[in-house]
Design an enzyme around this catalytic site. Structure first.
Site, PDB file in Angstrom:
ATOM      1  N   ASP A   1       0.848  -1.207   0.000  1.00  9.11           N
ATOM      2  CA  ASP A   1       0.000   0.000   0.000  1.00  9.11           C
ATOM      3  C   ASP A   1       0.877   1.248   0.000  1.00  9.11           C
ATOM      4  OD1 ASP A   1       0.868  -0.176   2.611  1.00  9.11           O
ATOM      5  OD2 ASP A   1      -1.135  -0.110   3.519  1.00  9.11           O
ATOM      6  N   SER A   2       2.210   1.055   0.005  1.00 10.95           N
ATOM      7  CA  SER A   2       3.140   2.159  -0.241  1.00 10.95           C
ATOM      8  C   SER A   2       2.927   2.729  -1.641  1.00 10.95           C
ATOM      9  CB  SER A   2       4.591   1.694  -0.073  1.00 10.95           C
ATOM     10  OG  SER A   2       4.833   0.520  -0.831  1.00 10.95           O
TER      11      SER A   2
ATOM     12  N   ASP B   1      -1.198  -6.113  -0.627  1.00 12.58           N
ATOM     13  CA  ASP B   1      -1.517  -5.490   0.661  1.00 12.58           C
ATOM     14  C   ASP B   1      -3.013  -5.188   0.725  1.00 12.58           C
ATOM     15  OD1 ASP B   1       0.136  -4.973   2.797  1.00 12.58           O
ATOM     16  OD2 ASP B   1       1.058  -3.191   1.897  1.00 12.58           O
TER      17      ASP B   1
ATOM     18  N   LYS C   1      -1.575  -9.410   2.449  1.00 15.34           N
ATOM     19  CA  LYS C   1      -0.855  -8.974   3.653  1.00 15.34           C
ATOM     20  C   LYS C   1      -1.724  -7.976   4.402  1.00 15.34           C
ATOM     21  CE  LYS C   1       2.873  -5.975   3.689  1.00 15.34           C
ATOM     22  NZ  LYS C   1       2.349  -4.917   4.594  1.00 15.34           N
TER      23      LYS C   1
ATOM     24  N   GLU D   1      -1.891  -5.551   8.369  1.00 17.09           N
ATOM     25  CA  GLU D   1      -1.132  -5.054   9.521  1.00 17.09           C
ATOM     26  C   GLU D   1      -1.835  -5.409  10.829  1.00 17.09           C
ATOM     27  OE1 GLU D   1      -0.346  -0.855   9.075  1.00 17.09           O
ATOM     28  OE2 GLU D   1       0.573  -1.135   7.099  1.00 17.09           O
TER      29      GLU D   1
ATOM     30  N   GLU E   1       8.809  -4.562  10.628  1.00 13.72           N
ATOM     31  CA  GLU E   1       9.284  -3.259  10.134  1.00 13.72           C
ATOM     32  C   GLU E   1       9.819  -2.393  11.270  1.00 13.72           C
ATOM     33  OE1 GLU E   1       6.682  -1.234   7.415  1.00 13.72           O
ATOM     34  OE2 GLU E   1       7.909   0.579   7.402  1.00 13.72           O
TER      35      GLU E   1
HETATM   36  O1  KIV Z   1       3.523  -1.166   1.666  1.00 14.44           O
HETATM   37  C1  KIV Z   1       4.699  -1.553   1.696  1.00 14.44           C
HETATM   38  O2  KIV Z   1       5.526  -1.246   0.831  1.00 14.44           O
HETATM   39  C2  KIV Z   1       5.104  -2.403   2.801  1.00 14.44           C
HETATM   40  C3  KIV Z   1       6.552  -2.732   2.929  1.00 14.44           C
HETATM   41  C4  KIV Z   1       7.276  -1.555   3.443  1.00 14.44           C
HETATM   42  C5  KIV Z   1       6.786  -3.925   3.759  1.00 14.44           C
HETATM   43  O3  KIV Z   1       4.290  -2.781   3.597  1.00 14.44           O
END
Ligand code: KIV
Length: 265
Positions: free
Chosen positions: A44-45, A84, A114, A116, A183
């Site tokens: 989600d980055s 994510d 994924k 959190e 992280e």
């Molecule tokens: O969203 C992302 O890029 C991440 C990584 C930093 C692990 O969750």
């Protein structure tokens, strides 16, 4: 052979390091796949790196699905693609999280999702894993909770936080997660969690004791000039090269040297 969650477990048991990077589009995913990167995370980055938002909160589930489809097309033969789950696509309750994870699996062709959190999301993770959806957890610095913490500081630096992280990691494993991203936590704590767990740990700013490592692609390629945390190793200074190429292109057009005879029909 395509990397699967089983491959990840085998790599952990053999003590073989797991390689991982983020990607958000077809072209880069193809390069990562060809380079033998084990896991491509459609993080989600994407909200920061591609959409230009300050946090990861604004990106929607539909947008994550859009990017993941492109990445899956690029990751033709080797890499395991993980999508994510964005903010508010699984936090409300297990049922909604399960449905949204199901949408990702059905519509994108990704191999896993994924999310959190630890104990807080364990029931949600269990519902997914009980129903055939592989889940990777994410602990430590969890950017979707930035408004709660107010800072991107290192997590797990005191005994209470460290214990919470260990309990959360165990809860994710018990709920059936196949891996967990750690992280920005102390290297010693990450190594302890790694040896405590049967499932793989993938570190980012968590030292060398994890089972694998992940970085944001645009950071390690030197495309993001405004972000210099100590855990990012820059393998290229791509922004300098790209800027130079763009300048030359403009100059060539203005001088009339592009296109030349060979570049014309
Ligand atoms: O969203 C992302 O890029 C991440 C990584 C930093 C692990 O969750």
């Amino acid at each position: 052979m395509r990397v699967t969650t089983r491959t990840i477990a085998e790599k952990k048991s053999r003590g073989e390091k797991i390689t991982s990077l983020t990607a958000y589009d077809f072209t880069f995913a193809k390069l990562l796949d060809e380079a033998g990167i084990d896991i491509i995370l459609v993080g989600d980055s994407v909200s920061n790196v591609i959409q230009g938002n300050e946090t990861t909160l604004p990106v929607t589930l539909d947008e994550m699905i859009y990017h993941t489809k492109a990445v899956v097309r690029g990751a033709g033969t080797y890499s395991l693609v993980i999508c994510d789950l964005p903010f508010m696509s699984y936090q409300t309750n297990a049922e909604e999280g399960f449905r949204n994870a199901g949408r990702v699996m059905k519509e994108t062709g990704a191999g896993a999702v994924k999310l959190e959190g630890g104990k807080r999301v364990a029931a949600t993770v269990k519902q997914m894993t009980d129903n055939g959806i592989p889940v990777c957890g994410h602990l430590g610095l969890t950017p979707q909770s930035i408004n709660q913490f107010g800072t991107y500081r290192t997590r797990g630096t005191n005994a209470e936080e460290a214990q919470m992280l260990k309990d959360d990691a165990m809860a994710l494993q018990d709920a059936g997660a196949f891996a967990v991203v750690l992280e920005k936590i102390p290297a010693e704590l990450a190594a302890e969690i790694t040896s405590m767990l049967k499932i793989a740990t993938i570190g980012i700013g968590a030292g060398n004791g994890c089972d694998g490592q992940i970085l944001v692609l645009h950071d390690m390629l030197g495309l993001n000039e405004d972000f210099h945390p100590r855990f990012v190793r820059k393998y290229l200074n791509l922004s300098t090269d790209v800027r130079e190429a763009l300048k030359r292109y403009g100059e060539d057009i203005r001088s009339g040297s592009f296109p030349n005879k060979d570049e014309s029909y």
